[in-house]
Each structure stands twice: as structure tokens, then as C-alpha cells.
Design an enzyme around this catalytic site. Structure first.
Site, mmCIF file in Angstrom:
data_model
loop_
_atom_site.group_PDB
_atom_site.id
_atom_site.type_symbol
_atom_site.label_atom_id
_atom_site.label_comp_id
_atom_site.label_asym_id
_atom_site.label_seq_id
_atom_site.Cartn_x
_atom_site.Cartn_y
_atom_site.Cartn_z
ATOM 1 N N HIS A 104 -0.148 9.444 4.998
ATOM 2 C CA HIS A 104 0.201 8.004 3.918
ATOM 3 C C HIS A 104 -0.188 6.767 4.738
ATOM 4 C CE1 HIS A 104 3.355 4.808 4.066
ATOM 5 N NE2 HIS A 104 4.301 6.062 2.824
ATOM 6 N N GLU A 174 2.865 7.460 -4.069
ATOM 7 C CA GLU A 174 3.392 6.479 -3.463
ATOM 8 C C GLU A 174 2.484 5.105 -4.213
ATOM 9 O OE1 GLU A 174 6.131 6.868 0.006
ATOM 10 O OE2 GLU A 174 4.626 7.273 0.438
#
Length: 257
Positions: A104, A174
């Protein structure tokens, strides 16, 4: 014959927003709404939840045989040893986790995880039969072509230690510039990037591409089938909002009410 389309994946990361009591209250509400939701009951979609480490075992036990999958937000690149404060893929698998998030943008930015660490963690997930939710995305807003180039480079780097390790990957696109933003990235941009990335994971059966980054109701239908699901953040901390997303999946996929 083309491979069957994988189930629509709806994932929720709780990050570090909810404490233990609120996490369990939230999950009880999610279990209730998911118990007879047509998108889940029909097998069209699946729901996975990534709570904090302290609540993993409790949520795995609560999920039971409901079909809701529980996973971790991180793991160590090593399976055992003198690594104070780390949690291994061996332990995650043993308590019943099915997913683990890797790479992430916040881990990269706040904890200086580079491509080498991401690759080591991805390999640790796969060798322990955990499905990685591998996050990729361009830091700065630009063209679709630039986004695809950056994401493909991140994916290739992450897989450098995993060529011989089987198992599906959920690739979460993302764009960093859209995380936490008031609005998601433009639909046309997301669709084009997700469609391009699908081909890059097609060699791993069961793999799929989902979209995160200010995702919410109305987005799944707007993506026109170019994404295999959504990776939700704070929006889904309201169970009613999560229900609206599942309702939308059922409607788009033609699941009878």
C-alpha cells in the site's frame, strides 16, 4: 475457451480507525447485512475485510462459515525468527486469514517499504497460501499510458521473487493522488487502467483487478465491467454504505432480489 470471470471482490480496509470494541460491533452489523444479501448468497460477489491485527482472530471466528473472508493489512517477509513486533504469514494462515494487503502507498511512504520489501512480502504471502491484495498506483496524476506503465513496473517488481509460487493475486489499482480524495479518479481513466492491467495478471488463475481510491456507491456500475470489484476504505466503515455498494453489484450483475 476463456477462463470464467472471477467473483466480484468487495474489500474493506479498516486501517487504524476503529478500536477493538467498535470493530466487533461493525463486523456484527456486516455479518447481519451479508447473511442474506443476494450478491453474496448467489456467489456473484465475495466480501473480504482487513481489520487491525488485534482483531484478526476474533473476526475469523465470528465469520465462521458465512463466506466473508478476513485478512491482514500487512505481514513480515520472513516466516519466523527474531523479528520483534512482526507477524508472519505462517501465523496469519494458522489463525484462518485468507488475504493480506501488500505494497500500500501508505506503507511505502510512511514506513519506507521499497520494491525489494514489497517483493519479499508478496512471496511470503504466496508461499503461505494467502491471497495478496497487491496495491499499485501512480503517485502523480497523468495520462492513462503513464499510469499503466507505472503500475506494470510495480507489478513486475513485486513478482520478481514469485515466479515459481502459485496462487491468485488481487491487484488493487489505487492511484496515490486519489487516495483519500473527495472524488475518485475519472471513470474513463480507471476503466482504461484496470482493463490494461487485467492482461498482466491473466496468467494466474483466479486473479483479478479491483479499484480503490475514494471508491463508493455508483462507481462499480460506472466502471462498466472493466474492474472486478472495489477496495473500500472509510466509506464502508458505515455498514449501510457497504450495503449500498453490494446492492449496486447485485443490480449490475443481474442478481435477482
Amino acid at each position: 475457451m476463456p477462463a470464467p470471470r472471477p467473483r466480484v471482490a468487495i474489500g474493506v480496509s479498516l486501517k487504524m480507525y476503529l478500536g477493538p470494541r467498535r470493530t466487533r460491533e461493525w463486523f456484527d452489523e456486516v455479518l447481519s447485512l451479508a447473511a442474506d444479501h443476494p450478491a453474496l448468497a448467489s456467489g456473484t460477489a465475495e466480501l473480504f475485510v482487513l481489520p487491525t491485527f488485534t482483531e484478526l482472530a476474533a473476526l475469523v471466528a465470528a465469520a465462521g462459515d458465512t463466506g466473508i473472508a478476513v485478512g491482514a493489512q500487512d505481514l513480515s517477509w520472513e516466516d519466523q525468527g527474531a523479528y520483534t513486533g512482526e507477524v508472519s504469514g505462517v501465523a496469519l494462515r494458522e489463525i484462518g486469514c485468507r488475504y493480506v494487503e501488500v505494497g500500500h502507498a501508505e506503507r511505502r511512504r510512511l514506513f519506507t517499504e521499497d520494491d525489494r520489501i514489497v517483493a519479499a512480502k508478496l512471496a511470503a504471502a504466496l508461499r503461505n497460501q494467502l491471497e495478496p491484495v497487491l496495491c499499485v498506483g501512480e503517485p502523480v496524476r497523468g495520462t492513462v499510458e503513464h499510469a499503466v506503465e507505472v503500475c506494470r513496473a510495480q507489478l513486475a517488481s513485486a513478482l520478481v521473487n514469485s515466479a515459481s509460487l502459485p496462487g491468485p493475486i488481487t491487484l488493487a489499482y489505487e492511484p496515490v493522488w486519489a487516495i483519500g480524495a473527495a472524488e475518485p479518479a475519472p471513470h474513463e481513466h480507471v476503466r482504461a487502467v484496470c482493463a490494461a492491467l487485467r492482461g498482466d495478471v491473466a496468467g494466474r488463475p483466479g486473479s483479478r483487478v479491483i479499484y480503490g481510491g475514494s471508491a463508493g456507491p455508483g462507481l462499480y456500475s460506472a466502471l462498466g465491467g472493466d474492474a472486478d470489484g472495489l477496495f473500500l476504505g472509510r466509506f464502508a466503515h458505515d455498514p449501510a454504505a457497504l450495503r449500498r455498494v453490494l446492492d449496486e453489484v447485485a443490480e449490475v450483475e443481474g442478481v435477482p432480489a
